[in-house]
Design a protein around this motif. Sequence first.
Motif, PDB file in Angstrom:
ATOM      1  N   MET A 272      -8.588 -11.200  -1.994  1.00 55.18           N
ATOM      2  CA  MET A 272      -9.752 -10.490  -2.483  1.00 55.18           C
ATOM      3  C   MET A 272      -9.491  -8.975  -2.521  1.00 55.18           C
ATOM      4  O   MET A 272      -9.757  -8.322  -3.523  1.00 55.18           O
ATOM      5  CB  MET A 272     -10.946 -10.802  -1.585  1.00 55.18           C
TER       6      MET A 272
ATOM      7  N   SER B 195      -6.970  -8.007  -5.220  1.00 60.29           N
ATOM      8  CA  SER B 195      -7.570  -8.155  -6.550  1.00 60.29           C
ATOM      9  C   SER B 195      -8.515  -7.005  -6.867  1.00 60.29           C
ATOM     10  O   SER B 195      -8.554  -6.511  -7.995  1.00 60.29           O
ATOM     11  CB  SER B 195      -8.304  -9.486  -6.655  1.00 60.29           C
ATOM     12  N   GLU B 196      -9.269  -6.558  -5.865  1.00 61.04           N
ATOM     13  CA  GLU B 196     -10.185  -5.426  -6.088  1.00 61.04           C
ATOM     14  C   GLU B 196      -9.405  -4.143  -6.373  1.00 61.04           C
ATOM     15  O   GLU B 196      -9.796  -3.360  -7.245  1.00 61.04           O
ATOM     16  CB  GLU B 196     -11.115  -5.246  -4.893  1.00 61.04           C
TER      17      GLU B 196
ATOM     18  N   ARG C 259      -6.394  -4.073  -7.677  1.00 62.19           N
ATOM     19  CA  ARG C 259      -5.834  -4.310  -9.014  1.00 62.19           C
ATOM     20  C   ARG C 259      -6.852  -3.934 -10.092  1.00 62.19           C
ATOM     21  O   ARG C 259      -6.557  -3.207 -11.036  1.00 62.19           O
ATOM     22  CB  ARG C 259      -5.450  -5.784  -9.155  1.00 62.19           C
ATOM     23  N   ASP C 260      -8.075  -4.413  -9.921  1.00 63.37           N
ATOM     24  CA  ASP C 260      -9.113  -4.184 -10.928  1.00 63.37           C
ATOM     25  C   ASP C 260      -9.538  -2.723 -11.012  1.00 63.37           C
ATOM     26  O   ASP C 260      -9.998  -2.268 -12.060  1.00 63.37           O
ATOM     27  CB  ASP C 260     -10.331  -5.064 -10.631  1.00 63.37           C
TER      28      ASP C 260
ATOM     29  N   PHE D  90       3.094 -13.807  -4.616  1.00 63.61           N
ATOM     30  CA  PHE D  90       1.698 -13.387  -4.444  1.00 63.61           C
ATOM     31  C   PHE D  90       1.300 -12.420  -5.556  1.00 63.61           C
ATOM     32  O   PHE D  90       0.242 -12.560  -6.178  1.00 63.61           O
ATOM     33  CB  PHE D  90       1.528 -12.729  -3.066  1.00 63.61           C
ATOM     34  N   SER D  91       2.159 -11.449  -5.806  1.00 62.73           N
ATOM     35  CA  SER D  91       1.894 -10.459  -6.857  1.00 62.73           C
ATOM     36  C   SER D  91       1.772 -11.118  -8.232  1.00 62.73           C
ATOM     37  O   SER D  91       0.868 -10.790  -9.005  1.00 62.73           O
ATOM     38  CB  SER D  91       3.010  -9.417  -6.868  1.00 62.73           C
ATOM     39  N   ASP D  92       2.653 -12.043  -8.516  1.00 59.79           N
ATOM     40  CA  ASP D  92       2.603 -12.754  -9.791  1.00 59.79           C
ATOM     41  C   ASP D  92       1.333 -13.598  -9.905  1.00 59.79           C
ATOM     42  O   ASP D  92       0.663 -13.600 -10.943  1.00 59.79           O
ATOM     43  CB  ASP D  92       3.827 -13.659  -9.959  1.00 59.79           C
ATOM     44  N   LYS D  93       1.012 -14.314  -8.838  1.00 61.99           N
ATOM     45  CA  LYS D  93      -0.164 -15.194  -8.842  1.00 61.99           C
ATOM     46  C   LYS D  93      -1.447 -14.420  -9.127  1.00 61.99           C
ATOM     47  O   LYS D  93      -2.296 -14.866  -9.894  1.00 61.99           O
ATOM     48  CB  LYS D  93      -0.276 -15.908  -7.493  1.00 61.99           C
ATOM     49  N   TYR D  94      -1.577 -13.233  -8.513  1.00 59.65           N
ATOM     50  CA  TYR D  94      -2.804 -12.450  -8.668  1.00 59.65           C
ATOM     51  C   TYR D  94      -2.665 -11.322  -9.684  1.00 59.65           C
ATOM     52  O   TYR D  94      -3.552 -10.479  -9.804  1.00 59.65           O
ATOM     53  CB  TYR D  94      -3.259 -11.921  -7.306  1.00 59.65           C
ATOM     54  N   LYS D  95      -1.533 -11.292 -10.392  1.00 64.73           N
ATOM     55  CA  LYS D  95      -1.283 -10.312 -11.449  1.00 64.73           C
ATOM     56  C   LYS D  95      -1.520  -8.873 -10.956  1.00 64.73           C
ATOM     57  O   LYS D  95      -2.218  -8.084 -11.600  1.00 64.73           O
ATOM     58  CB  LYS D  95      -2.135 -10.621 -12.677  1.00 64.73           C
ATOM     59  N   LEU D  96      -0.914  -8.567  -9.818  1.00 64.07           N
ATOM     60  CA  LEU D  96      -1.088  -7.235  -9.240  1.00 64.07           C
ATOM     61  C   LEU D  96      -0.340  -6.199 -10.057  1.00 64.07           C
ATOM     62  O   LEU D  96       0.730  -6.467 -10.601  1.00 64.07           O
ATOM     63  CB  LEU D  96      -0.613  -7.223  -7.786  1.00 64.07           C
TER      64      LEU D  96
END
Length: 109
Positions: A1, A4-5, A7-8, A34-40
Amino acid sequence: MEASEFRDAKKKFDQLSVSILGASADPVKALQNFSDKYKLNFPLLSDPTHKIIQSYGAWRGKKFMGRLFRGIIRSSFLIGPDGKIEHIWDPVKAKGHAAEVLAHLQEIS
């Protein structure tokens, strides 16, 4: 979470000329997954020896289900252009933390 926040909100951090870095004791491959999964869109630093994490005081005693152990305490550090820590958030709650950091940055700029 939390990742992702951040990232956004990265464009807002970029507008304030603030870089985002994450640090974890996980190995490089796990962090890449992890970075790939959450598109960081910011780097995650691997610190399996805890050298960096310890130097920031984030590797210390924790308690989970009555068990004491050493681990990473979720925390954030605002590091100024001179390399000195300007602000510390410790401990951090994942939800809403990126907005909390942005609000602080907007307040001081």
